[in-house]
Design a protein around this motif. Structure first.
Motif, PDB file in Angstrom:
ATOM      1  N   THR A 175      34.807  42.181  42.610  1.00 45.18           N
ATOM      2  CA  THR A 175      33.810  41.349  41.542  1.00 45.18           C
ATOM      3  C   THR A 175      34.365  41.710  40.182  1.00 45.18           C
ATOM      4  O   THR A 175      34.533  40.794  39.080  1.00 45.18           O
ATOM      5  CB  THR A 175      32.346  41.555  41.897  1.00 45.18           C
TER       6      THR A 175
ATOM      7  N   ALA B  14      33.670  45.392  47.265  1.00 47.34           N
ATOM      8  CA  ALA B  14      32.874  44.258  46.576  1.00 47.34           C
ATOM      9  C   ALA B  14      32.803  44.291  45.262  1.00 47.34           C
ATOM     10  O   ALA B  14      32.997  43.555  44.332  1.00 47.34           O
ATOM     11  CB  ALA B  14      31.445  43.904  47.382  1.00 47.34           C
TER      12      ALA B  14
ATOM     13  N   ASN C 229      33.602  37.843  47.771  1.00 53.98           N
ATOM     14  CA  ASN C 229      33.129  38.276  46.382  1.00 53.98           C
ATOM     15  C   ASN C 229      34.254  37.654  45.382  1.00 53.98           C
ATOM     16  O   ASN C 229      34.095  37.814  44.251  1.00 53.98           O
ATOM     17  CB  ASN C 229      33.009  39.677  46.067  1.00 53.98           C
TER      18      ASN C 229
END
Length: 428
Positions: free
Chosen positions: A167, A163, A36
């Motif tokens: 992100t 993630a 990610n």
């Protein structure tokens, strides 16, 4: 290495199970962090390289093409070389090494940059697909049948949260720190380097798993007299065709994946063209979806243990069929955010239970090749479904296209439910 040594346990099957559960969770977190830092920003990175709409289309098409090609080689390799862990780790390492190649793209002539990045991004799916196929099979070797769903559920919850965090941080840094395109490209290159470093620990954590030979669900591989690639594929086809339960599951999977993937570009278009979304709202939507995925993974696992995987997947797909109709009634991007509470929960159930049903449908003997066939089928639908979805939108309108997607998803839920009734009746 000292970090991994601290996780060691005493010998024994129970200690080995506990150890593998911890390593599995750690591996999931590291994998989420590594991927990610790169994948969510591939499309916008292509745009920063002055990529065209055609480049964006190929960015989505190439990975499925390379994945299909990889399955044939992967199936042969895992049959030829029995050490799944080493082969899987090798190809994960090869796949993550593409992050380093991305670093050099901005130094090339401008006309070459977008096309080469898109090609390399697609080619990255070749080693990654082999590695993922091996990992899915090795996961079934590591954990007894009753622990597979729990292991995947815990891993998925932790990796989803990881993630989400990476992100959000990466996206905000890319938005707020750079003052010009040169600084932004430099920051991308830094993230590629960090992603590769994290990937090294990801591969190391994979190697640290221990295989318990007392697990009766460890895959056995049929030995064929002639093990050339062509002859091996012929024998594989005969084995798969003879497995009625797996074939039934493949029919359900193809129908569902086609309906699932068909809606992806339509949802994106509705958000941006109709509801006038932007990067901030996209981030909020992803955040809400990820949070409810992480929260509902354990709930779906409990349902599968109580009612069975075949019933649980039918329910998850049924809930997912509601999503297109929720978009139709959405008159504000805020509505989409709210509805992603439902969507996130449905995605969590689908992702978890598709793999659980795959393990349940594929026998222990030659499990890897069944996973390979499953991978080919899902990538074939990915090649065509999004294109046909947008074609349908062009021929009619976005509301009719969404309704068709919803109906197809509902039909796929019906097919999954009929499969549940069939095997429930057979077990009585």
């Amino acid at each position: 290495m000292k970090f991994f040594q601290k996780l060691n346990f005493k010998n024994g099957s129970k200690s080995t199970l506990d150890y593998n559960l911890r390593i599995n969770n750690l591996n999931g977190i590291l994998q989420a962090l590594s991927i990610n830092l790169v994948v969510p920003f591939a499309s916008i990175y292509t745009k920063r390289l002055n990529g065209t709409d055609n480049d964006i289309a190929l960015l989505n098409a190439y990975p499925s093409i390379f994945s299909i090609l990889a399955v044939f080689l992967g199936t042969y390799l895992f049959r030829k070389f029995k050490n799944k862990k080493k082969v899987t780790a090798l190809f994960f390492g090869l796949g993550r090494s593409f992050f380093l190649l991305f670093i050099f793209i901005p130094f090339l002539p401008a006309w070459l940059r977008p096309g080469l990045f898109v090609l390399l991004y697609g080619a990255m799916s070749f080693p990654n697909s082999i590695a993922n196929m091996g990992w899915q099979s090795y996961l079934a070797d590591l954990f007894p049948e009753k622990w597979r769903g729990r292991a995947f559920s815990r891993r998925s919850s932790l990796s989803t949260i990881s993630a989400l965090i990476v992100t959000l941080i990466t996206g905000n840094l890319l938005y707020f720190i750079p003052k010009n395109d040169s600084q932004r490209m430099l920051l991308y290159q830094i993230f590629f380097i960090i992603a590769f470093i994290v990937a090294i620990f990801e591969v190391l954590s994979l190697i640290k798993h221990r295989l318990d030979r007392n697990n009766k669900q460890i895959e056995t591989i049929t030995e064929f007299k002639n093990e050339s690639l062509i002859d091996s594929l012929k024998n594989i086809s005969k084995l798969v065709i003879s497995n009625k339960r797996f074939l039934d599951y493949c029919i359900c999977v193809v129908i569902f994946h086609f309906a699932w993937q068909m809606g992806w570009p339509i949802f994106f278009t509705y958000e941006y063209d109709i509801l006038h979304s932007n990067e901030l709202w996209s981030s909020i939507i992803a955040t809400v979806s990820s949070i409810f995925q992480a929260l509902t993974f354990p709930l779906w696992q409990k349902l599968s243990e109580k009612k069975g995987n075949t019933f649980a997947i039918a329910l998850a797909v049924l809930i997912m069929s509601i999503t297109p109709f929720l978009y139709i009634v959405s008159r504000s991007i805020v509505h989409v955010v709210i509805f992603n509470v439902i969507t996130g929960a449905a995605v969590a159930g689908t992702v978890l239970l598709l793999l659980s049903n795959l393990y349940e449908s594929a026998p222990n003997e030659n499990r890897t090749l069944y996973i390979g066939i499953y991978t080919v089928l899902t990538n074939i639908t990915l090649m065509f479904a999004p294109i046909l979805g947008m074609k349908l939108k062009g021929l009619t309108n976005i509301y009719i296209a969404l309704a068709v997607v919803g109906i197809l998803r509902f039909l796929s839920a019906v097919v999954f439910y009929l499969r549940y009734k069939k095997y429930k009746k057979a077990s009585l």
